[in-house]
Design a protein around this motif. Structure first.
Motif, PDB file in Angstrom:
ATOM      1  N   THR A   2     -47.102 -30.113-129.804  1.00 39.16           N
ATOM      2  CA  THR A   2     -45.726 -29.636-129.973  1.00 39.16           C
ATOM      3  C   THR A   2     -45.562 -28.230-129.426  1.00 39.16           C
ATOM      4  O   THR A   2     -44.488 -27.872-128.976  1.00 39.16           O
ATOM      5  CB  THR A   2     -45.305 -29.681-131.461  1.00 39.16           C
ATOM      6  OG1 THR A   2     -46.209 -28.878-132.216  1.00 39.16           O
ATOM      7  CG2 THR A   2     -45.293 -31.094-131.993  1.00 39.16           C
ATOM      8  N   GLN A   3     -46.625 -27.431-129.460  1.00 39.79           N
ATOM      9  CA  GLN A   3     -46.541 -26.085-128.901  1.00 39.79           C
ATOM     10  C   GLN A   3     -46.279 -26.141-127.402  1.00 39.79           C
ATOM     11  O   GLN A   3     -45.502 -25.361-126.874  1.00 39.79           O
ATOM     12  CB  GLN A   3     -47.814 -25.304-129.177  1.00 39.79           C
ATOM     13  CG  GLN A   3     -47.950 -24.853-130.611  1.00 39.79           C
ATOM     14  CD  GLN A   3     -49.235 -24.087-130.829  1.00 39.79           C
ATOM     15  OE1 GLN A   3     -50.188 -24.261-130.088  1.00 39.79           O
ATOM     16  NE2 GLN A   3     -49.257 -23.249-131.851  1.00 39.79           N
ATOM     17  N   ALA A   4     -46.949 -27.085-126.715  1.00 38.60           N
ATOM     18  CA  ALA A   4     -46.743 -27.231-125.272  1.00 38.60           C
ATOM     19  C   ALA A   4     -45.319 -27.660-124.983  1.00 38.60           C
ATOM     20  O   ALA A   4     -44.686 -27.161-124.043  1.00 38.60           O
ATOM     21  CB  ALA A   4     -47.737 -28.233-124.696  1.00 38.60           C
ATOM     22  N   ILE A   5     -44.805 -28.580-125.787  1.00 38.69           N
ATOM     23  CA  ILE A   5     -43.427 -29.047-125.594  1.00 38.69           C
ATOM     24  C   ILE A   5     -42.451 -27.914-125.888  1.00 38.69           C
ATOM     25  O   ILE A   5     -41.473 -27.713-125.154  1.00 38.69           O
ATOM     26  CB  ILE A   5     -43.146 -30.282-126.483  1.00 38.69           C
ATOM     27  CG1 ILE A   5     -43.995 -31.464-126.007  1.00 38.69           C
ATOM     28  CG2 ILE A   5     -41.663 -30.638-126.469  1.00 38.69           C
ATOM     29  CD1 ILE A   5     -43.970 -32.663-126.927  1.00 38.69           C
ATOM     30  N   ASP A   6     -42.708 -27.158-126.941  1.00 37.96           N
ATOM     31  CA  ASP A   6     -41.842 -26.029-127.282  1.00 37.96           C
ATOM     32  C   ASP A   6     -41.840 -25.001-126.153  1.00 37.96           C
ATOM     33  O   ASP A   6     -40.788 -24.489-125.771  1.00 37.96           O
ATOM     34  CB  ASP A   6     -42.300 -25.372-128.583  1.00 37.96           C
ATOM     35  CG  ASP A   6     -42.089 -26.266-129.803  1.00 37.96           C
ATOM     36  OD1 ASP A   6     -41.293 -27.217-129.707  1.00 37.96           O
ATOM     37  OD2 ASP A   6     -42.729 -26.005-130.839  1.00 37.96           O
ATOM     38  N   LYS A   7     -43.028 -24.693-125.619  1.00 41.08           N
ATOM     39  CA  LYS A   7     -43.138 -23.715-124.540  1.00 41.08           C
ATOM     40  C   LYS A   7     -42.419 -24.224-123.290  1.00 41.08           C
ATOM     41  O   LYS A   7     -41.726 -23.478-122.610  1.00 41.08           O
ATOM     42  CB  LYS A   7     -44.608 -23.432-124.241  1.00 41.08           C
ATOM     43  CG  LYS A   7     -44.822 -22.182-123.421  1.00 41.08           C
ATOM     44  CD  LYS A   7     -46.274 -21.830-123.343  1.00 41.08           C
ATOM     45  CE  LYS A   7     -46.699 -21.222-124.663  1.00 41.08           C
ATOM     46  NZ  LYS A   7     -48.002 -20.587-124.637  1.00 41.08           N
ATOM     47  N   GLU A   8     -42.599 -25.510-123.003  1.00 37.53           N
ATOM     48  CA  GLU A   8     -41.936 -26.107-121.844  1.00 37.53           C
ATOM     49  C   GLU A   8     -40.419 -26.012-121.992  1.00 37.53           C
ATOM     50  O   GLU A   8     -39.714 -25.650-121.043  1.00 37.53           O
ATOM     51  CB  GLU A   8     -42.371 -27.571-121.715  1.00 37.53           C
ATOM     52  CG  GLU A   8     -41.795 -28.284-120.523  1.00 37.53           C
ATOM     53  CD  GLU A   8     -42.291 -29.727-120.438  1.00 37.53           C
ATOM     54  OE1 GLU A   8     -41.465 -30.591-120.097  1.00 37.53           O
ATOM     55  OE2 GLU A   8     -43.477 -29.957-120.717  1.00 37.53           O
ATOM     56  N   GLN A   9     -39.923 -26.311-123.177  1.00 37.18           N
ATOM     57  CA  GLN A   9     -38.483 -26.252-123.413  1.00 37.18           C
ATOM     58  C   GLN A   9     -37.978 -24.808-123.305  1.00 37.18           C
ATOM     59  O   GLN A   9     -36.898 -24.562-122.767  1.00 37.18           O
ATOM     60  CB  GLN A   9     -38.137 -26.843-124.785  1.00 37.18           C
ATOM     61  CG  GLN A   9     -36.646 -27.031-124.997  1.00 37.18           C
ATOM     62  CD  GLN A   9     -36.009 -27.931-123.951  1.00 37.18           C
ATOM     63  OE1 GLN A   9     -36.498 -29.023-123.682  1.00 37.18           O
ATOM     64  NE2 GLN A   9     -34.927 -27.473-123.353  1.00 37.18           N
ATOM     65  N   ILE A  11     -39.210 -22.482-121.404  1.00 32.19           N
ATOM     66  CA  ILE A  11     -39.178 -22.152-119.976  1.00 32.19           C
ATOM     67  C   ILE A  11     -37.937 -22.756-119.329  1.00 32.19           C
ATOM     68  O   ILE A  11     -37.225 -22.080-118.568  1.00 32.19           O
ATOM     69  CB  ILE A  11     -40.475 -22.635-119.286  1.00 32.19           C
ATOM     70  CG1 ILE A  11     -41.667 -21.816-119.791  1.00 32.19           C
ATOM     71  CG2 ILE A  11     -40.358 -22.546-117.766  1.00 32.19           C
ATOM     72  CD1 ILE A  11     -43.020 -22.371-119.383  1.00 32.19           C
ATOM     73  N   ILE A  12     -37.671 -24.012-119.624  1.00 33.37           N
ATOM     74  CA  ILE A  12     -36.487 -24.681-119.061  1.00 33.37           C
ATOM     75  C   ILE A  12     -35.220 -23.955-119.462  1.00 33.37           C
ATOM     76  O   ILE A  12     -34.327 -23.710-118.624  1.00 33.37           O
ATOM     77  CB  ILE A  12     -36.449 -26.164-119.496  1.00 33.37           C
ATOM     78  CG1 ILE A  12     -37.598 -26.927-118.829  1.00 33.37           C
ATOM     79  CG2 ILE A  12     -35.100 -26.797-119.180  1.00 33.37           C
ATOM     80  CD1 ILE A  12     -37.817 -28.322-119.372  1.00 33.37           C
ATOM     81  N   ILE A  30     -44.110 -20.574-109.031  1.00 32.25           N
ATOM     82  CA  ILE A  30     -44.864 -21.738-109.538  1.00 32.25           C
ATOM     83  C   ILE A  30     -45.713 -22.330-108.419  1.00 32.25           C
ATOM     84  O   ILE A  30     -46.886 -22.660-108.616  1.00 32.25           O
ATOM     85  CB  ILE A  30     -43.910 -22.787-110.144  1.00 32.25           C
ATOM     86  CG1 ILE A  30     -43.300 -22.251-111.440  1.00 32.25           C
ATOM     87  CG2 ILE A  30     -44.639 -24.105-110.406  1.00 32.25           C
ATOM     88  CD1 ILE A  30     -42.180 -23.090-112.007  1.00 32.25           C
ATOM     89  N   HIS A  34     -49.812 -22.705-108.283  1.00 39.10           N
ATOM     90  CA  HIS A  34     -50.509 -23.946-107.941  1.00 39.10           C
ATOM     91  C   HIS A  34     -51.479 -23.717-106.775  1.00 39.10           C
ATOM     92  O   HIS A  34     -52.612 -24.197-106.792  1.00 39.10           O
ATOM     93  CB  HIS A  34     -49.517 -25.059-107.577  1.00 39.10           C
ATOM     94  CG  HIS A  34     -48.800 -25.644-108.743  1.00 39.10           C
ATOM     95  ND1 HIS A  34     -49.435 -26.300-109.763  1.00 39.10           N
ATOM     96  CD2 HIS A  34     -47.485 -25.688-109.041  1.00 39.10           C
ATOM     97  CE1 HIS A  34     -48.546 -26.705-110.651  1.00 39.10           C
ATOM     98  NE2 HIS A  34     -47.345 -26.348-110.239  1.00 39.10           N
TER      99      HIS A  34
END
Length: 85
Positions: A2-9, A11-12, A30, A34
């Protein structure tokens, strides 16, 4: 997870607030990240390839350092009989 999803959200959400020009800068950054990661992986793979050495190469200084005795111990069966006991 959930932390990854929270961080992703997060950023978005932040990227949506930016102007199109700044969003393009974020995309460029980005892509740069890469690219840097790919270079790092390739460098690590090259280093691993350099470290790989065959047994023959590793032991070449010892090849032929033991002299004497028959080349094939099967030719001296009496000698071999002593090891089974």
């Amino acid at each position: 997870m959930t932390q990854a999803i929270d961080k992703e959200q997060m950023i978005i959400d932040e990227v949506k607030k930016l102007s199109p020009e700044k969003q393009q800068e974020v995309l460029n950054f980005i892509e740069f990240l890469h690219f840097k990661e790919l270079q790092k992986q390739e460098t690590l793979q090259d280093t691993e390839k350099e470290k790989q050495v065959s047994f023959l190469e590793a032991a070449k200084e010892f090849i032929g350092c033991i002299d004497g005795g028959p080349g094939d111990l099967a030719t001296n069966k009496k000698y071999l009989e002593g090891f089974g006991r």
